[in-house]
Write a protein that holds these residues in place. Structure first.
Motif, short mmCIF file in Angstrom:
data_model
loop_
_atom_site.label_atom_id
_atom_site.label_comp_id
_atom_site.label_asym_id
_atom_site.label_seq_id
_atom_site.Cartn_x
_atom_site.Cartn_y
_atom_site.Cartn_z
N VAL A 8 0.57 -1.38 -0.03
CA VAL A 8 0.06 -0.29 0.12
C VAL A 8 0.77 0.76 -0.04
O VAL A 8 0.47 2.68 -0.67
CB VAL A 8 -1.09 0.46 1.56
CG1 VAL A 8 -2.11 -0.45 0.46
CG2 VAL A 8 -0.24 -0.25 2.75
N PHE A 9 1.95 1.26 1.06
CA PHE A 9 2.94 2.39 0.34
C PHE A 9 4.34 2.15 0.68
O PHE A 9 4.86 1.46 0.76
CB PHE A 9 3.22 3.12 0.94
CG PHE A 9 4.09 4.33 1.34
CD1 PHE A 9 2.87 5.65 0.77
CD2 PHE A 9 5.01 4.09 1.94
CE1 PHE A 9 3.86 6.38 2.01
CE2 PHE A 9 5.86 5.71 2.01
CZ PHE A 9 5.41 6.94 1.62
N GLY A 10 5.15 2.51 -1.39
CA GLY A 10 6.19 1.55 -1.46
C GLY A 10 6.17 0.23 -1.77
O GLY A 10 5.70 -0.42 -1.08
N CYS A 11 7.30 -0.21 -1.78
CA CYS A 11 7.87 -2.08 -2.09
C CYS A 11 9.12 -2.34 -1.57
O CYS A 11 10.10 -0.88 -2.20
CB CYS A 11 7.31 -1.91 -3.61
SG CYS A 11 8.75 -4.12 -3.90
N ASP A 12 9.09 -3.40 -1.16
CA ASP A 12 10.77 -3.91 -0.77
C ASP A 12 11.22 -5.15 -1.50
O ASP A 12 12.13 -5.27 -1.10
CB ASP A 12 10.92 -4.22 0.66
CG ASP A 12 10.93 -2.87 1.55
OD1 ASP A 12 11.43 -2.02 1.21
OD2 ASP A 12 10.76 -3.03 2.28
N ILE A 13 10.55 -5.69 -2.48
CA ILE A 13 10.83 -6.64 -2.90
C ILE A 13 12.19 -6.68 -3.69
O ILE A 13 12.95 -7.70 -3.41
CB ILE A 13 9.51 -6.83 -3.75
CG1 ILE A 13 8.27 -7.27 -3.23
CG2 ILE A 13 10.16 -8.64 -5.19
CD1 ILE A 13 6.84 -7.95 -3.91
N CYS A 14 12.32 -5.50 -4.10
CA CYS A 14 13.80 -5.68 -4.85
C CYS A 14 14.68 -5.66 -3.73
O CYS A 14 16.02 -6.16 -4.11
CB CYS A 14 14.11 -4.87 -6.19
SG CYS A 14 14.22 -3.53 -5.69
N GLN A 15 14.79 -5.58 -2.41
CA GLN A 15 15.43 -5.59 -2.01
C GLN A 15 15.40 -6.42 -0.96
O GLN A 15 16.67 -7.04 -0.38
CB GLN A 15 15.33 -3.62 -1.18
CG GLN A 15 14.83 -2.73 -1.33
CD GLN A 15 15.87 -1.57 -0.76
OE1 GLN A 15 17.01 -1.21 -0.49
NE2 GLN A 15 15.03 -1.15 0.00
N GLU A 16 14.16 -7.72 -0.68
CA GLU A 16 14.33 -7.98 0.11
C GLU A 16 14.69 -9.58 -0.77
O GLU A 16 15.32 -10.87 0.30
CB GLU A 16 12.53 -8.67 0.16
CG GLU A 16 12.17 -7.98 1.44
CD GLU A 16 10.78 -7.93 1.28
OE1 GLU A 16 9.84 -8.72 0.68
OE2 GLU A 16 9.66 -7.41 2.07
#
Ligand code: SF4
Length: 359
Positions: free
Chosen positions: A244-252
């Motif tokens: 719902v706000f931002g995304c961390d997938i490529c960091q996770e």
């Protein structure tokens, strides 16, 4: 009182004081133009990869690649980094109450305020020792190419996901810069490599990383949930999952982050697990009106997409969560919603859940 210090002494003084003030990373770089970065940015603009940010045009790219545009006579950049990596949050699982996801950097207090306050203290200490007054303090502004400055100052190397990667802290750190006319002793640029890894490219659900070191910003979930005004393209909505706000997938998925040191900054800890993994139906209520929205999100970065933007994101996340128990709340929200864009996203969510139910 002013002290006479030579360049190495002054440089060590800055680093010691920055660490005392809680910065995890500090590096010093010469402030010449960033020619390679400028060439790369102009290419990205030409290829339409920054299309979503109309204000970031060729003129802006040229401006931001020369620190002298921000401070005439600038000689050095003090590049600062602060980790925001915290322990993973384990929210309570409640049947019928799906949860959203908020990018880590927004779990705690607004980092602009936190970093700026510490930079001001650092500058005060520098002034007290050198009498120097010419400086610019920058936190996350596109008026300077902060990642390139940090790379030059030795803080990290460019990952294929375009994040800066530090070998100790991974990529979960905020950047800030002090531009100064002082001559300093400079650090070597950071060096590192992703090797053959392509995990971030493979994991991005909207295929925003179109090739190594090239993100198509108007496919990126961070852009879609924060910067984009108006409707989210239909074909990208399913890939957004419950962000719902931002995304961390490529960091996770990044191996450097799996072994990164945890940050030690209470300001970036979520006050409650709900700040990291919000109850989506609660957020649907909290975004009903300006009167409910503003007090609920005051002092956090979550104000950025504004009420309609955040409500639109919550609708998409609920649609993707696919829980039929949320249908009565979605239908009630739709009946009361005046904003046509938000209405369309609420309808999309209702249709997605009922279609899945029918199947
Ligand atoms: Fe580089 Fe792999 Fe991390 Fe992507 S996931 S930034 S390719 S190391």
């Amino acid at each position: 009182m002013k002290f006479k210090m030579n360049q190495p002494e002054l440089s060590s003084f800055i680093k010691e004081e920055a660490h005392k003030l809680g910065f995890d990373l500090v590096g010093l770089a010469q402030a010449g133009p960033f020619e390679e970065t400028q060439a790369r940015l102009l290419e990205h603009i030409e290829q339409g990869r920054i299309a979503g940010l109309a204000w970031f045009n060729a003129e802006r790219a040229r401006f931001s690649c020369d620190p002298a545009n921000l401070l005439p006579g600038v000689r050095s950049i003090i590049s600062l980094g602060m980790s925001y990596l915290n322990e993973a949050v384990e929210p309570e699982v409640i049947p019928g109450r799906p949860r959203g996801k908020v990018a880590r950097y927004a779990w705690g207090q607004d980092y602009h305020t936190v970093l700026k306050a510490r930079m001001e203290k650092l500058f005060e200490r520098l002034k007290a020792h050198t009498g120097q007054t010419e400086a610019r303090l920058l936190v996350d502004t596109a008026r300077i190419v902060d990642r390139s400055a940090a790379q030059r100052a030795g803080l990290g190397f460019w990952g294929k996901n375009t994040n800066l990667i530090n070998r100790r802290f991974g990529s979960y750190f905020f950047l800030a810069e002090i531009l100064t006319d002082l001559e300093l002793e400079y650090d070597p640029p950071a060096w590192g490599t992703c090797g053959r890894c392509t995990r971030c490219l493979d994991a991005c659900p909207t295929e925003a990383i179109v090739e190594p070191w090239a993100v198509h910003n108007d496919r990126c979930i961070s852009y879609l949930t924060i910067e984009l005004k108006g409707a989210i393209p239909l074909e990208l909505r399913p890939g957004m999952g419950q962000w719902v706000f931002g995304c961390d997938i490529c960091q996770e998925v990044c191996p450097y982050n799996k072994k990164a040191l945890l940050g030690q900054h209470a300001e970036f800890q979520p006050a409650s697990p709900d700040d990291a993994a919000p109850d989506l139906l609660a957020w649907l209520r909290m975004t009903e009106t300006e009167e409910t929205f503003r007090p609920a999100f005051r002092g956090t970065p979550l104000l950025r997409p504004k009420r309609a933007g955040l409500r639109r994101n919550v609708a998409v996340a609920l649609g993707n969560a696919g829980d039929p128990a949320t249908l009565p709340d979605l239908q009630a929200a739709l009946a009361a919603e005046p904003d046509p864009t938000v209405r369309e996203h609420l309808e999309w969510a209702i249709n997605r859940i009922t279609a899945a139910q029918a199947e």
